[in-house]
Write an enzyme that holds these catalytic residues in place. Structure first.
Site, PDB file in Angstrom:
ATOM      1  N   HIS A   1      -1.817  -9.679  -3.726  1.00 17.93           N
ATOM      2  CA  HIS A   1      -2.413  -8.707  -4.356  1.00 17.93           C
ATOM      3  C   HIS A   1      -3.436  -9.286  -5.675  1.00 17.93           C
ATOM      4  CE1 HIS A   1      -3.528  -4.876  -6.677  1.00 17.93           C
ATOM      5  NE2 HIS A   1      -3.227  -4.329  -5.537  1.00 17.93           N
TER       6      HIS A   1
ATOM      7  N   GLU B   1      -6.637  -7.655  -0.268  1.00 19.84           N
ATOM      8  CA  GLU B   1      -5.168  -7.389   0.240  1.00 19.84           C
ATOM      9  C   GLU B   1      -5.213  -7.506   1.833  1.00 19.84           C
ATOM     10  OE1 GLU B   1      -2.900  -4.042  -1.320  1.00 19.84           O
ATOM     11  OE2 GLU B   1      -4.807  -3.630  -2.786  1.00 19.84           O
TER      12      GLU B   1
ATOM     13  N   ASN C   1       0.825  -1.354  -0.180  1.00 21.98           N
ATOM     14  CA  ASN C   1       0.223  -0.200   0.022  1.00 21.98           C
ATOM     15  C   ASN C   1       1.112   1.254   0.004  1.00 21.98           C
ATOM     16  OD1 ASN C   1      -2.393   1.578   0.220  1.00 21.98           O
ATOM     17  ND2 ASN C   1      -3.199  -0.400   0.828  1.00 21.98           N
ATOM     18  N   ARG C   2       0.547   2.299   0.557  1.00 18.37           N
ATOM     19  CA  ARG C   2       0.972   3.599   0.412  1.00 18.37           C
ATOM     20  C   ARG C   2       1.901   4.160   1.780  1.00 18.37           C
ATOM     21  NH1 ARG C   2      -3.604   3.053  -2.545  1.00 18.37           N
ATOM     22  NH2 ARG C   2      -3.512   3.570  -4.413  1.00 18.37           N
TER      23      ARG C   2
ATOM     24  N   ASP D   1     -11.655   1.463  -2.836  1.00 17.52           N
ATOM     25  CA  ASP D   1     -10.473   1.271  -2.649  1.00 17.52           C
ATOM     26  C   ASP D   1     -10.111   1.797  -1.215  1.00 17.52           C
ATOM     27  OD1 ASP D   1      -7.779   0.785  -3.209  1.00 17.52           O
ATOM     28  OD2 ASP D   1      -7.355   2.074  -4.825  1.00 17.52           O
TER      29      ASP D   1
END
Length: 411
Positions: A211, A372, A103-104, A288
């Site tokens: 993923h 995920e 992820n981020r 999302d």
């Protein structure tokens, strides 16, 4: 989490990786001791999975529908080498293991102790880091360290790639079985994934995830909005984000967005789509989103394996229950319109024609669901969430373990 067993397995992989890491560190898909595009097939009764070392990637999963016909419920490509072209173009991360940090990461920056670290930003024109940086684990050639009829293990030795501190070794094990257990009393077809990572030299963030893109209707319907039921039984909260999906520090309850993210009792994925505007970013309609998993008190351990997702398709009757030891999960409903231009696998289209089903020719927007299992996203930049002990690991700690089961049946 069976630390002694995992330690011996991890250490076993080190000598095997010596040659592979030298070649793969200079290129995301250079030649190594393992052919990155060799297909490894594992099977048990009513379940067959195919995987490749490039990204330790699941490329096909066959399970029976309500009529006993086998269906491939995973999105991707029939040609293993097509995943390289995908990486260089649309970069979907189809079926891969993502890391070192899934992820981020806001601004590609985090702090451990008094040390600040900066990793390459590879999303939103250099604003944040997604799935490990410019060359994440999905682009690496993993080494096959074990393979049997029903399981395969890929191993990756990360020597401080993408400016992350220290070295990390990871085993990604996929197995299939129909064994009758207390967790699987009917002996249903089950895929198990275990991502086991050790920090070898320094304290470092570790948060891997699978993923995998799922379509339980096997493209017999145009998308998943009206035929796919989704339940997130223990997810009453979600991580709020800004317009580019970076956590803003706020935790919302599922009654936000007029209740659109409330899947605790389950509903069709498209039931409240009109109320999701902004949940997948600025100007985006769909999901999302990182939901938190709040384990009920009768589960003794905070990392116990519990069902976090239930999903089924009325078109094929295929059902899926995902259990995980992770404290959160990201659900992505393939909201991006670019999916319209991605053809489905020729093998999936051929199967539909043989069954007399017109079906979808392309993946299409809302044509799939990514699940995920992972930690709280960007938790390394939010110490107030008290997630650092589950996301920062040192040589003094046990392994980081992401464990999930995917159990299939019919409705």
């Amino acid at each position: 989490m069976h630390v002694k067993h995992y330690l011996s397995a991890v250490l076993y992989g080190l000598p095997v990786l010596a040659q592979a890491t030298q070649s793969s560190s200079s290129s995301s898909y250079s030649t190594s001791a393992t052919d990155p595009f060799k297909v490894y097939t594992i099977s048990a009764k009513n379940i067959t999975a195919k995987l490749i070392p490039y990204g330790a990637r699941l490329i096909s999963l066959m399970v029976p529908d309500r009529d006993g016909k086998e269906q491939d419920v995973v999105i991707g490509y029939d040609d293993p080498k097509a995943y390289v072209n995908d990486t260089e173009t649309v970069h979907t991360f189809f079926g891969a293991v993502v890391g070192r940090y899934a992820n981020r990461i806001k601004n590609g920056t985090f702090t451990i102790g008094t040390n600040e670290y900066h990793v390459p930003e590879n999303e939103n024109n250099g604003i944040d880091t997604l799935h490990g940086g410019k060359v994440g684990y999905d682009q690496r050639n993993w080494t096959v360290t074990a393979h049997s009829k029903s399981s395969v293990t890929f191993t990756l030795y990360d020597q401080g790639w993408e400016n992350f501190p220290g070295d990390v070794i990871t085993h990604a094990t996929y197995s299939v079985d129909t064994t009758v257990t207390p967790q699987n009393p009917k002996g249903l077809p089950q895929l198990t994934t275990k991502l086991v990572s050790l920090a070898l030299t320094e304290a470092t963030p570790i948060m891997l995830s699978n993923h995998i893109y799922w379509n339980l209707n096997a493209f017999k319907a145009p998308n998943v909005l009206k035929d796919t039921f989704l339940q997130l039984p223990y997810s009453n909260r979600l991580v709020a984000t800004d317009g580019i999906l970076i956590p803003n520090g706020t935790i919302l309850t599922v009654d936000a967005f007029n209740g659109a993210p409330d899947f605790t009792t389950g509903k069709l994925i498209g039931a409240d789509l009109k109320d999701t505007y902004g949940m997948c970013g600025t100007g985006c309609t769909g999901y999302d989103t990182c939901w938190l998993v709040d384990r009920p008190p009768h589960y003794a351990a905070p990392d116990s394996l519990i069902p976090i997702v239930r999903m089924n398709s009325s078109t094929t009757g295929i059902s899926l229950e995902v259990a995980s030891n992770m404290p959160a999960l990201q659900i992505y409903t393939c909201d991006n319109a670019k999916m319209d231009y991605l053809p489905i696998k020729p093998s999936q289209e051929k199967r539909n024609k043989q069954e007399g089903k017109e079906g979808a020719k392309n993946v299409m927007q809302y044509g799939c669901v990514v699940i995920e299992p992972e930690g709280w996203i960007d938790g390394i930049n939010h110490p107030e969430w008290d997630q650092l002990s589950q996301q920062i690991f040192s040589p003094n700690d046990g392994p980081a373990v992401n464990w999930a089961t995917y159990q299939f049946g019919t409705v």
